[in-house]
Scaffold this motif. Structure first.
Motif, PDB file in Angstrom:
ATOM      1  N   ILE A   6      34.683  37.705 -56.043  1.00 41.97           N
ATOM      2  CA  ILE A   6      34.595  38.413 -54.759  1.00 41.97           C
ATOM      3  C   ILE A   6      34.205  39.857 -55.062  1.00 41.97           C
ATOM      4  O   ILE A   6      34.890  40.547 -55.816  1.00 41.97           O
ATOM      5  CB  ILE A   6      35.920  38.345 -53.987  1.00 41.97           C
ATOM      6  CG1 ILE A   6      36.278  36.882 -53.713  1.00 41.97           C
ATOM      7  CG2 ILE A   6      35.820  39.138 -52.689  1.00 41.97           C
ATOM      8  CD1 ILE A   6      37.635  36.665 -53.117  1.00 41.97           C
ATOM      9  N   THR A   7      33.090  40.278 -54.487  1.00 44.34           N
ATOM     10  CA  THR A   7      32.551  41.599 -54.805  1.00 44.34           C
ATOM     11  C   THR A   7      33.421  42.721 -54.265  1.00 44.34           C
ATOM     12  O   THR A   7      34.116  42.586 -53.265  1.00 44.34           O
ATOM     13  CB  THR A   7      31.129  41.766 -54.263  1.00 44.34           C
ATOM     14  OG1 THR A   7      31.145  41.605 -52.851  1.00 44.34           O
ATOM     15  CG2 THR A   7      30.181  40.775 -54.884  1.00 44.34           C
ATOM     16  N   ILE A  47      30.883  44.204 -49.419  1.00 42.11           N
ATOM     17  CA  ILE A  47      32.233  43.988 -49.947  1.00 42.11           C
ATOM     18  C   ILE A  47      32.725  42.619 -49.484  1.00 42.11           C
ATOM     19  O   ILE A  47      32.576  42.256 -48.325  1.00 42.11           O
ATOM     20  CB  ILE A  47      33.197  45.085 -49.453  1.00 42.11           C
ATOM     21  CG1 ILE A  47      32.754  46.451 -49.972  1.00 42.11           C
ATOM     22  CG2 ILE A  47      34.628  44.795 -49.896  1.00 42.11           C
ATOM     23  CD1 ILE A  47      33.527  47.607 -49.364  1.00 42.11           C
ATOM     24  N   GLY A  48      33.287  41.869 -50.408  1.00 41.48           N
ATOM     25  CA  GLY A  48      33.846  40.568 -50.068  1.00 41.48           C
ATOM     26  C   GLY A  48      32.867  39.412 -50.182  1.00 41.48           C
ATOM     27  O   GLY A  48      33.212  38.290 -49.842  1.00 41.48           O
TER      28      GLY A  48
END
Length: 70
Positions: A6-7, A47-48
């Protein structure tokens, strides 16, 4: 078995590879192939973003010995 990642803020695919595999050489293209559509996103991933991280042999490839004289 592939893992997921997960970034975090400000990450690109190559930074994810560096964080996950410890290198970018010969990994970025494999991760992009395993995650269709990711290349169409902005270079800095949202993000995510969930990425599939394939199992990659992270040992360095053996170099061929070059003989100057035989």
């Amino acid at each position: 078995m592939p893992s997921t990642y997960i970034t975090k803020a400000g990450q690109t695919v190559d930074l994810v590879c560096l964080d996950f595999y410890g290198r970018t050489r010969s990994t970025t293209e494999i991760v992009l192939d395993a995650n269709p559509g990711v290349a169409a996103l902005d270079p800095i991933l949202p993000i995510g973003t969930v990425l599939v991280m394939p199992d990659i042999d992270i040992r360095p490839a053996a170099r061929e010995l070059v003989k100057l004289w035989e």
